[in-house]
Design a protein around this motif. Structure first.
Motif, PDB file in Angstrom:
ATOM      1  N   TRP A 312       1.091  -3.900  -0.759  1.00 27.34           N
ATOM      2  CA  TRP A 312       0.502  -3.801   0.934  1.00 27.34           C
ATOM      3  C   TRP A 312      -0.525  -2.587   0.961  1.00 27.34           C
ATOM      4  O   TRP A 312      -0.165  -1.590   0.402  1.00 27.34           O
ATOM      5  CB  TRP A 312       1.739  -3.796   1.737  1.00 27.34           C
ATOM      6  N   ASP A 313      -1.693  -3.131   1.582  1.00 33.33           N
ATOM      7  CA  ASP A 313      -2.704  -1.919   1.734  1.00 33.33           C
ATOM      8  C   ASP A 313      -3.024  -1.391   0.489  1.00 33.33           C
ATOM      9  O   ASP A 313      -2.975   0.027   0.322  1.00 33.33           O
ATOM     10  CB  ASP A 313      -2.234  -0.956   2.789  1.00 33.33           C
ATOM     11  N   ASP A 314      -3.750  -1.857  -0.278  1.00 34.11           N
ATOM     12  CA  ASP A 314      -3.984  -1.500  -1.753  1.00 34.11           C
ATOM     13  C   ASP A 314      -5.290  -0.401  -1.493  1.00 34.11           C
ATOM     14  O   ASP A 314      -5.654   0.428  -2.456  1.00 34.11           O
ATOM     15  CB  ASP A 314      -4.716  -2.779  -2.595  1.00 34.11           C
ATOM     16  N   GLY A 315      -5.914  -0.296  -0.724  1.00 34.54           N
ATOM     17  CA  GLY A 315      -6.938   0.634  -0.208  1.00 34.54           C
ATOM     18  C   GLY A 315      -6.358   1.977   0.102  1.00 34.54           C
ATOM     19  O   GLY A 315      -7.182   3.097   0.141  1.00 34.54           O
ATOM     20  N   ASP A 316      -5.213   1.956   0.282  1.00 35.30           N
ATOM     21  CA  ASP A 316      -4.421   3.393   0.578  1.00 35.30           C
ATOM     22  C   ASP A 316      -4.544   4.263  -0.747  1.00 35.30           C
ATOM     23  O   ASP A 316      -4.084   3.809  -1.643  1.00 35.30           O
ATOM     24  CB  ASP A 316      -3.007   3.133   1.098  1.00 35.30           C
ATOM     25  N   SER A 317      -4.919   5.613  -0.622  1.00 28.42           N
ATOM     26  CA  SER A 317      -5.020   6.359  -1.708  1.00 28.42           C
ATOM     27  C   SER A 317      -3.724   7.043  -2.219  1.00 28.42           C
ATOM     28  O   SER A 317      -3.790   7.291  -3.398  1.00 28.42           O
ATOM     29  CB  SER A 317      -5.678   7.797  -1.506  1.00 28.42           C
ATOM     30  N   SER A 318      -2.826   6.528  -1.505  1.00 27.04           N
ATOM     31  CA  SER A 318      -1.479   6.819  -2.113  1.00 27.04           C
ATOM     32  C   SER A 318      -1.048   5.917  -3.284  1.00 27.04           C
ATOM     33  O   SER A 318      -0.273   6.125  -3.838  1.00 27.04           O
ATOM     34  CB  SER A 318      -0.445   6.673  -0.840  1.00 27.04           C
ATOM     35  N   HIS A 319      -1.672   4.803  -3.520  1.00 24.19           N
ATOM     36  CA  HIS A 319      -1.591   3.855  -4.575  1.00 24.19           C
ATOM     37  C   HIS A 319      -2.138   4.460  -5.821  1.00 24.19           C
ATOM     38  O   HIS A 319      -1.763   3.635  -6.681  1.00 24.19           O
ATOM     39  CB  HIS A 319      -1.955   2.427  -4.130  1.00 24.19           C
ATOM     40  N   CYS A 351      -9.545  -5.240   4.021  1.00 28.21           N
ATOM     41  CA  CYS A 351      -9.757  -5.958   2.599  1.00 28.21           C
ATOM     42  C   CYS A 351     -10.570  -5.060   1.902  1.00 28.21           C
ATOM     43  O   CYS A 351     -11.752  -4.557   2.531  1.00 28.21           O
ATOM     44  CB  CYS A 351     -10.524  -7.205   2.655  1.00 28.21           C
ATOM     45  N   THR A 352     -10.210  -4.662   0.702  1.00 27.64           N
ATOM     46  CA  THR A 352     -10.920  -3.533  -0.134  1.00 27.64           C
ATOM     47  C   THR A 352     -11.925  -4.696  -1.148  1.00 27.64           C
ATOM     48  O   THR A 352     -11.850  -5.775  -1.089  1.00 27.64           O
ATOM     49  CB  THR A 352     -10.191  -3.111  -1.033  1.00 27.64           C
TER      50      THR A 352
END
Length: 714
Positions: A312-319, A351-352
């Protein structure tokens, strides 16, 4: 020489056939036999007496397996996958090279038991088996090796991320018996998406569909993820869901519990504490639980018979992991989907560009609702230009244009109002009011600030600047470049004295807020969920997000705005969002139309023309100028590589916390970007890894840092 234990009983003699094998090997190699360092005279295991061990050394020139002898006393416990301790030094032998390294006891993983070794001399014995619990599965080992190769890192570093530290109390407790597979759920809200129901049916039928899912605005995405997991469990397989933070993991956890009941999934987050987290991880490894919800480290969770990986939410820098070799969850889960032939689901309200590329390449199918569904679910988005904000009388009192002021007043009549501010704090940085040139100290060029509205001071050296004037235009008037959340909350509190004002940020993050009227001031990513949705939202200082000198600035700004606006009620319920940013900019227009997919597709097309990621593969090499010049020159890079730079890196600000990858304070570092076309990424990573391994083997002390697929390329 006396033995290690004078009172110990003499060890049993080695079997004659084993002695003969060792003597013949030594004779052929013409290497004098070395006695084991810790098990002197110990009898070896009768079957498979050689253990192939991965030692816990992250240096690249030691990124390989080492052979050790298995003492008879450890034969039963020394099984593939267990943690062991070995003497790493004289008597520790490199597979296929016969060299000796270092010294002392070190942890490692037993990877394989063998009948013979490739090394020609005598082997040191395993010192001990830390625990008979097999924690490293063949699937995890293969995935870790693939990740290490992709990111030019060492296998030991990846396994540090993949296998959590041991906890003896958790290990001693048995895991519960696995529950039977639940029935496949109904499609539910998945029917709102074009191929959503078919995607769930494929999972329930044992298939491995791959999709990029653009979720509709609203709080329902955890329930939809839970249905995808339940469909996979219904087919008798396991599922893995990775989310950016513990707050969102808790929401998916609650949705799964409501749908399936207790005991069918594990929650792997840092908030659980080391013992509970390791106990949950062991339940997954032992097969007691087949579904996992967790944050970044859960991407390696050893789920049995994996049928679905979801992100979920692959654009988050936490990933993106900040520990070497810096893997990204999206890429790791793509590798898992390919290696284990399971389903793949990449979901977000935005969407990334990478997600758009997966669809364009045909690797994944899009799951998108039609425009009528989007219009009903999304709030009304209105824009306010920054020029209008500067001319507006209301802005001088509370930094809000008239439209935003009216929206807050109307929204508070029916519920809470969300205000998103790009950063926390008070007035951290200042700029010229006329030309917006950043205000800097004349002594050290550090940024000027006025904490709590006191006199101007430098954030680096602390000197005052009472007579500051702009070096560009001569103006003496200042404005806050980004007004923080605390200052904004104070302004709104004065403007609406009868309404409670709450803040949510890094130091204190709210999970939920009630449906009562209130102003909620939040930094991006810390927005709490409101019961029934927010009545309205203000997205302030849009220019600060869009003005970052970064390739992803527009994409990141749109993602943060979309995440916040998705918490607002739909148009049919009167939900309104006001964004303070230049209305003609592409990310702002994409938010107005609620079209993140179209924005990502256009970004992808432009990057393809310019050769930027994800169309190409890139790696960054940072260090002192002389060090990176020598490294690049001798790295043996692929012939189609393009070298961009070097360019100087900003000197690390002593006033902020240091992050991994920052150069040492006071040192001037440079960066080189290496770009290769599609298909050459593996060759680039292999060349960088080989060159870095050669440097560490020679004992080179000049730091050179490598990062494959860096998030920030300027």
């Amino acid at each position: 020489m006396s033995s290690e234990n004078e009172n110990a009983e003499p060890a049993a003699p080695e079997p004659p056939e084993q002695l003969a094998l060792i003597r013949e090997t030594v004779r052929r190699a013409k290497v004098p036999r070395a006695k084991p360092r810790t098990w002197r005279g110990a009898a070896l295991a009768k079957e498979l007496p050689v253990a192939r061990v991965l030692v816990n050394k992250g240096v690249l020139h030691l990124d390989q397996y080492f052979d050790y002898a298995v003492p008879e006393e450890l034969d039963a416990d020394a099984q593939p996958g267990v943690r062991v301790r070995v003497r790493f030094g004289a008597g520790a032998h490199r597979v296929r090279e016969g060299r000796r390294e270092g010294g002392g006891l070190i942890d490692g993983f037993l990877v394989e038991r063998r009948a013979e070794t490739d090394y020609g001399g005598a082997l040191a014995a395993l010192a001990s088996v830390v625990s008979p619990e097999p924690v490293l599965s063949p699937e995890t080992l293969a995935l870790a090796r693939a990740v290490a190769d992709r990111y030019a890192g060492s296998l030991a570093d990846v396994l540090q991320l993949a296998v959590p530290p041991r906890n003896g109390r958790a290990e001693a407790k048995p895991s519960p018996e696995p529950l039977p597979s639940p029935p496949a759920p109904e499609a539910g809200s998945w029917a709102r998406y074009g191929r959503g129901a078919a995607f769930l049916e494929a999972l329930a039928g044992g298939g491995a569909p791959r999709a990029v899912w653009t979720a509709l605005p609203g709080p329902g995405w955890p329930d939809e993820l839970a249905r995808a997991v339940a469909a996979t469990l219904g087919s008798g397989r396991g599922a893995l869901v990775v989310v950016p933070d513990g707050r969102r993991a808790a929401r998916v956890d609650a949705a799964l519990t409501a749908l399936l009941g207790d005991g069918r999934h594990a929650l792997l987050t840092a908030d659980s504490g080391p013992e509970k987290r390791y106990r949950e991880w062991l339940a997954v490894r032992r097969g007691s639980v087949r579904a996992v919800v967790g944050t970044r480290a859960a991407m390696f969770a050893p789920v049995r018979e994996l049928g679905l990986v979801a992100l979920w939410d692959d654009g988050d820098s936490s990933h993106s992991d900040e520990n070497a070799p810096f893997p990204h969850v999206r890429e790791v889960l793509e590798l898992r989907a390919a290696h284990e032939r399971c389903g793949f689901l990449l979901g977000s309200t935005s969407c990334t560009v990478e997600a758009a590329q997966l669809v364009e390449s045909g690797w994944a199918l899009p799951l998108i609702a039609d425009r009528d569904q989007v219009r009903r679910a999304a709030p009304l988005v209105r824009t306010v230009g920054d020029g209008e904000l500067a001319r507006d009388e209301a802005a001088r009192a509370a930094r809000l244009p008239s439209l935003a002021w009216q929206t807050v007043r109307e929204g508070l009549k029916s519920g809470p109002v969300l205000v998103q501010v790009p950063r926390r704090g008070y007035v951290p940085r200042l700029a010229c009011e006329h030309c917006r040139t950043p205000a800097r100290c004349r002594h050290c060029a550090g940024p000027l600030q006025a904490p709590d509205e006191r006199d101007l001071r430098c954030a680096w050296c602390g000197r005052g600047a009472p007579d500051w004037h702009c070096a560009e235009c001569g103006s003496t008037r200042l404005r806050a470049r980004v007004v923080g959340a605390r200052r904004t909350a104070e302004e709104l509190g004065r403007a609406f004295p009868a309404v409670p004002v709450r803040t949510s940020g890094r130091d204190h993050v709210l999970d939920t807020v009630p449906a009562r009227p209130a102003v909620v001031v939040s930094t991006p990513g810390a927005e709490p969920v409101a019961d029934g949705g927010y009545a309205a939202a203000l997205l302030l200082d849009g220019w600060a997000m869009l003005g970052r000198p970064d390739l992803r600035a527009g994409e990141d700004a749109l993602r943060r705005w979309t995440d916040a606006a998705a918490l607002v009620r739909g148009q049919s319920e009167g939900g309104t969002v006001v964004i303070v940013a230049e209305p003609t900019l592409r990310p702002v227009q994409a938010l107005v139309r609620w079209d993140p997919v179209g924005h990502a597709q256009r970004e992808l097309a432009e990057r393809a023309e310019l050769g930027f990621p994800p169309v190409s593969r890139m790696a960054s090499v940072t260090g002192r100028a002389e060090a990176i010049a020598a490294f690049v020159a001798g790295a043996g890079l692929p012939p189609d590589v393009e070298v961009l730079g070097p360019v100087p890196l900003p000197v690390t600000d002593p006033g902020r916390p240091r992050r991994p990858g920052d150069p040492p304070v006071g040192e001037s570092w440079e960066r080189v970007l290496l770009r290769v076309p599609p298909g050459s990424g593996a060759a680039l990573a292999a060349a960088l890894k080989s060159a870095q391994a050669a440097r560490t083997a020679r004992g080179n002390t000049d730091q050179v840092r490598i990062r494959v697929d860096p998030l920030d390329i300027g």
